[in-house]
Write a protein that holds these residues in place. Structure first.
Motif, PDB file in Angstrom:
ATOM      1  N   GLN A 196     -66.952  38.078  33.963  1.00  0.00           N
ATOM      2  CA  GLN A 196     -65.949  37.666  34.943  1.00  0.00           C
ATOM      3  C   GLN A 196     -64.594  38.279  34.595  1.00  0.00           C
ATOM      4  O   GLN A 196     -64.398  38.744  33.468  1.00  0.00           O
ATOM      5  CB  GLN A 196     -65.795  36.136  34.959  1.00  0.00           C
ATOM      6  CG  GLN A 196     -67.036  35.367  35.329  1.00  0.00           C
ATOM      7  CD  GLN A 196     -66.855  33.869  35.172  1.00  0.00           C
ATOM      8  OE1 GLN A 196     -65.991  33.407  34.425  1.00  0.00           O
ATOM      9  NE2 GLN A 196     -67.661  33.093  35.883  1.00  0.00           N
ATOM     10  N   ASN A 197     -63.711  38.257  35.570  1.00  0.00           N
ATOM     11  CA  ASN A 197     -62.297  38.469  35.276  1.00  0.00           C
ATOM     12  C   ASN A 197     -61.564  37.151  35.509  1.00  0.00           C
ATOM     13  O   ASN A 197     -62.195  36.120  35.788  1.00  0.00           O
ATOM     14  CB  ASN A 197     -61.711  39.622  36.098  1.00  0.00           C
ATOM     15  CG  ASN A 197     -61.768  39.352  37.604  1.00  0.00           C
ATOM     16  OD1 ASN A 197     -62.283  38.321  38.061  1.00  0.00           O
ATOM     17  ND2 ASN A 197     -61.247  40.280  38.385  1.00  0.00           N
ATOM     18  N   TYR A 239     -62.316  42.021  31.001  1.00  0.00           N
ATOM     19  CA  TYR A 239     -63.393  41.097  31.388  1.00  0.00           C
ATOM     20  C   TYR A 239     -63.489  39.958  30.385  1.00  0.00           C
ATOM     21  O   TYR A 239     -63.039  40.063  29.238  1.00  0.00           O
ATOM     22  CB  TYR A 239     -64.730  41.820  31.511  1.00  0.00           C
ATOM     23  CG  TYR A 239     -65.148  42.589  30.278  1.00  0.00           C
ATOM     24  CD1 TYR A 239     -65.744  41.952  29.190  1.00  0.00           C
ATOM     25  CD2 TYR A 239     -64.961  43.970  30.206  1.00  0.00           C
ATOM     26  CE1 TYR A 239     -66.129  42.649  28.068  1.00  0.00           C
ATOM     27  CE2 TYR A 239     -65.343  44.689  29.089  1.00  0.00           C
ATOM     28  CZ  TYR A 239     -65.920  44.020  28.025  1.00  0.00           C
ATOM     29  OH  TYR A 239     -66.301  44.724  26.894  1.00  0.00           O
ATOM     30  N   VAL A 258     -67.321  42.817  38.888  1.00  0.00           N
ATOM     31  CA  VAL A 258     -68.524  43.077  38.093  1.00  0.00           C
ATOM     32  C   VAL A 258     -69.330  44.227  38.698  1.00  0.00           C
ATOM     33  O   VAL A 258     -69.791  45.123  37.979  1.00  0.00           O
ATOM     34  CB  VAL A 258     -69.397  41.808  37.976  1.00  0.00           C
ATOM     35  CG1 VAL A 258     -70.513  42.032  36.969  1.00  0.00           C
ATOM     36  CG2 VAL A 258     -68.564  40.618  37.578  1.00  0.00           C
ATOM     37  N   LYS A 280     -68.893  30.324  40.702  1.00  0.00           N
ATOM     38  CA  LYS A 280     -67.518  30.477  40.204  1.00  0.00           C
ATOM     39  C   LYS A 280     -66.689  29.210  40.425  1.00  0.00           C
ATOM     40  O   LYS A 280     -65.626  29.053  39.823  1.00  0.00           O
ATOM     41  CB  LYS A 280     -66.839  31.680  40.861  1.00  0.00           C
ATOM     42  CG  LYS A 280     -66.493  31.532  42.332  1.00  0.00           C
ATOM     43  CD  LYS A 280     -65.841  32.817  42.833  1.00  0.00           C
ATOM     44  CE  LYS A 280     -65.395  32.700  44.280  1.00  0.00           C
ATOM     45  NZ  LYS A 280     -64.781  33.971  44.763  1.00  0.00           N
ATOM     46  N   LYS A 328     -62.447  35.540  38.723  1.00  0.00           N
ATOM     47  CA  LYS A 328     -63.878  35.346  38.954  1.00  0.00           C
ATOM     48  C   LYS A 328     -64.327  36.084  40.220  1.00  0.00           C
ATOM     49  O   LYS A 328     -65.041  35.544  41.073  1.00  0.00           O
ATOM     50  CB  LYS A 328     -64.223  33.857  39.048  1.00  0.00           C
ATOM     51  CG  LYS A 328     -63.904  33.085  37.775  1.00  0.00           C
ATOM     52  CD  LYS A 328     -64.329  31.630  37.872  1.00  0.00           C
ATOM     53  CE  LYS A 328     -64.031  30.884  36.567  1.00  0.00           C
ATOM     54  NZ  LYS A 328     -64.437  29.468  36.634  1.00  0.00           N
ATOM     55  N   ASP A 329     -63.908  37.330  40.322  1.00  0.00           N
ATOM     56  CA  ASP A 329     -64.148  38.167  41.497  1.00  0.00           C
ATOM     57  C   ASP A 329     -65.460  38.923  41.357  1.00  0.00           C
ATOM     58  O   ASP A 329     -65.631  39.729  40.423  1.00  0.00           O
ATOM     59  CB  ASP A 329     -62.973  39.140  41.664  1.00  0.00           C
ATOM     60  CG  ASP A 329     -63.187  40.128  42.795  1.00  0.00           C
ATOM     61  OD1 ASP A 329     -63.904  39.781  43.758  1.00  0.00           O
ATOM     62  OD2 ASP A 329     -62.647  41.244  42.708  1.00  0.00           O
ATOM     63  N   TYR A 330     -66.391  38.676  42.271  1.00  0.00           N
ATOM     64  CA  TYR A 330     -67.694  39.340  42.214  1.00  0.00           C
ATOM     65  C   TYR A 330     -67.561  40.857  42.177  1.00  0.00           C
ATOM     66  O   TYR A 330     -68.248  41.534  41.401  1.00  0.00           O
ATOM     67  CB  TYR A 330     -68.557  38.942  43.424  1.00  0.00           C
ATOM     68  CG  TYR A 330     -69.711  39.885  43.645  1.00  0.00           C
ATOM     69  CD1 TYR A 330     -70.902  39.744  42.936  1.00  0.00           C
ATOM     70  CD2 TYR A 330     -69.598  40.966  44.532  1.00  0.00           C
ATOM     71  CE1 TYR A 330     -71.940  40.647  43.103  1.00  0.00           C
ATOM     72  CE2 TYR A 330     -70.635  41.860  44.702  1.00  0.00           C
ATOM     73  CZ  TYR A 330     -71.804  41.699  43.986  1.00  0.00           C
ATOM     74  OH  TYR A 330     -72.820  42.592  44.130  1.00  0.00           O
ATOM     75  N   TYR A 385     -73.209  34.352  42.543  1.00  0.00           N
ATOM     76  CA  TYR A 385     -71.965  34.541  41.802  1.00  0.00           C
ATOM     77  C   TYR A 385     -70.818  33.786  42.464  1.00  0.00           C
ATOM     78  O   TYR A 385     -70.031  33.100  41.799  1.00  0.00           O
ATOM     79  CB  TYR A 385     -71.646  36.034  41.718  1.00  0.00           C
ATOM     80  CG  TYR A 385     -70.594  36.399  40.695  1.00  0.00           C
ATOM     81  CD1 TYR A 385     -70.956  36.828  39.419  1.00  0.00           C
ATOM     82  CD2 TYR A 385     -69.235  36.320  40.993  1.00  0.00           C
ATOM     83  CE1 TYR A 385     -70.002  37.171  38.479  1.00  0.00           C
ATOM     84  CE2 TYR A 385     -68.275  36.652  40.061  1.00  0.00           C
ATOM     85  CZ  TYR A 385     -68.659  37.080  38.808  1.00  0.00           C
ATOM     86  OH  TYR A 385     -67.708  37.411  37.874  1.00  0.00           O
TER      87      TYR A 385
END
Length: 349
Positions: free
Chosen positions: A97-98, A119, A106, A72, A101-103, A68
Motif C-alpha cells: 500500500q501507499n 510503499y 500497486v 482498504k 491505500k490507492d489500488y 483491494y
C-alpha cells in the motif's frame, strides 16, 4: 530468506501465538469456507476481523482491484493467507500500500510504471494448503492480465512472509489432478533452480532434496491420496524447492509456461513441467555440477525415468497435445526474448 518456518502435522493449532494479538485479515478461497477451515481458524484465534474468501485461481488485476478497494476500509495489522498459490500471491498484492491505500499505486509498481518506493508492507503469515507453488517462502507474486494475455510478477524484498506454517493435514482434501499439478510445479521449481545462472552449492543441495522427494513419492501419492506420509514428503519437497528458487528464481520452463497458460489455458503446474524431460535432454553433458545433480536425482543421465513417471501420471510431453503447432512455437520462442526467467537458464533454446 527471513521467513520463520513452522513445520508439523496439526501445527495450525499454534497459529494464535504467531498472530500475537494483531488484528488479522484472513484471505482464503470459497472452498475453505465450505470445508470448515475458516471456522477452525476462528476457533483457534479471536483476532480475525474480516474474511476474504472469493480469491480465484490465477488472480487477475480486475478481480484484485475489487477486493483491494474493499479491504482498504478495514482496520487490520496482519494478513493471514490460507490456501494455494493464488491465495498466497493475492495476499502479497494486498499487503502493498501507499499512504492513500490507492489500488493503482500497486498495479503501476507491478507494470513498471512507477518506481518501487514509498510503499508500506503489511506483514503476512502464509499457510499453504497445496504443496506446489512455494509462494509462502518467496518474495514474488504472480498476477495475470488475461486481456493482455500476459503474466506480471510483483517483487519486493519485503514480500517474504513473516511466518510460513506447513501443516500437511491441510492438503489431505486436495484432489488428484491438483495434487499432480502442484507436485510437478514443485519439480519444475527444483530442476529450474539447478540449470540456473544463479545456482550455488546450497541452492542445488535443496533442489536435489526436493526433486528426489517428488520422484519417489508423487506417483505413490496419486494412487493413495489419504496417505499422510506421502503428503508430508511432497510438502517437504515444496518447501525445499522454495528455499532453492527463492534465491535463484525459475528459468526457461516457467518462462514458456506463462505464454502457454495465457494463450492455451493449460494449468500452470502442467504448463511449467511438461517441457522438463526435453530440457533435461538439452542440458546433459553441458555442466558437471548439473550432471552430478541430475544423476543424484534420477540415478542416470537421461530423462527416461521422468518420462516413465509422466506416462503413469498421464502427462504428455508433446506440444501438439496442448494445441501448440509449429507456427505457435515460433510465437512462444519470440515471447522468451528479453524474458528474465528465460535469461536465468543455462539451457539454450
Amino acid at each position: 530468506m527471513p521467513t520463520k518456518i513452522v513445520y508439523g502435522n496439526e501445527s495450525l493449532k499454534d497459529l494464535d501465538k504467531y498472530i500475537n494479538g494483531r488484528k488479522t485479515l484472513l484471505v482464503t478461497s470459497e472452498g475453505f469456507v465450505k470445508r470448515g477451515l475458516v471456522d477452525k481458524v476462528k476457533s483457534i484465534t479471536s483476532n480475525i476481523v474480516e474474511v476474504i474468501s472469493d480469491i480465484k485461481s490465477h488472480p487477475e488485476f480486475t478481480d484484485l482491484k475489487k477486493v483491494y478497494n474493499f479491504i482498504k476500509n478495514i482496520d487490520y495489522e496482519l494478513i493471514l493467507a490460507m490456501g494455494g498459490g493464488s491465495v498466497l500471491d493475492a495476499s502479497k498484492f494486498f499487503s502493498v500500500q501507499n499512504q492513500e491505500k490507492d489500488y493503482q499505486f500497486v498495479e503501476d509498481i507491478i507494470k513498471g510504471k512507477r518506481e518501487k518506493k514509498e510503499y508500506i508492507i503489511t506483514p503476512t503469515i502464509s499457510i499453504p494448503t497445496t504443496a506446489g507453488t512455494g509462494s509462502e517462502i518467496t518474495p514474488w507474486a504472480t498476477i495475470w492480465d488475461m486481456e493482455e494475455k500476459k503474466k506480471y510478477s510483483l517483487y519486493l524484498s519485503e514480500l517474504f512472509s513473516e511466518v510460513a506454517l506447513y501443516d500437511a493435514t491441510l492438503t489431505l482434501s486436495v484432489p488428484k489432478n491438483i495434487t499432480i499439478q502442484t507436485g510437478l510445479d514443485t519439480l519444475s521449481h527444483a530442476l529450474e533452480s539447478i540449470w540456473n545462472k544463479n545456482a550455488n552449492p546450497i541452492t542445488v543441495g535443496y533442489a536435489i532434496k526436493s526433486a528426489k522427494l517428488i520422484i519417489e513419492n508423487l506417483v505413490k501419492l496419486s494412487n493413495d491420496l489419504d496417505n499422510l506420509e506421502y503428503r508430508n514428503n511432497i510438502m517437504k519437497a515444496c518447501m525445499y524447492a522454495g528455499l532453492a528458487f527463492s534465491n535463484t528464481q525459475t528459468a526457461v520452463a516457467h518462462a514458456m509456461s506463462y505464454y502457454i497458460t495465457a494463450n492455451k489455458g493449460i494449468p500452470h503446474g502442467i504448463a511449467c513441467s511438461f517441457t522438463l524431460p526435453m530440457l533435461i535432454d538439452k542440458v546433459i553433458g553441458k555442466y558437471d555440477f548439473i550432471d552430478n545433480a541430475l544423476f543424484d536425482i534420477f540415478g542416470e543421465l537421461s530423462s527416461n525415468k521422468l518420462r516413465d513417471i509422466y506416462q503413469v501420471l498421464n502427462i504428455s510431453t508433446k506440444f501438439s497435445d496442448y494445441n501448440i503447432d509449429k507456427e505457435e512455437i515460433e510465437s512462444l520462442l519470440f515471447s522468451l526474448q528479453n524474458n528474465q526467467r528465460a535469461g536465468n537458464s543455462l539451457v539454450s533454446m
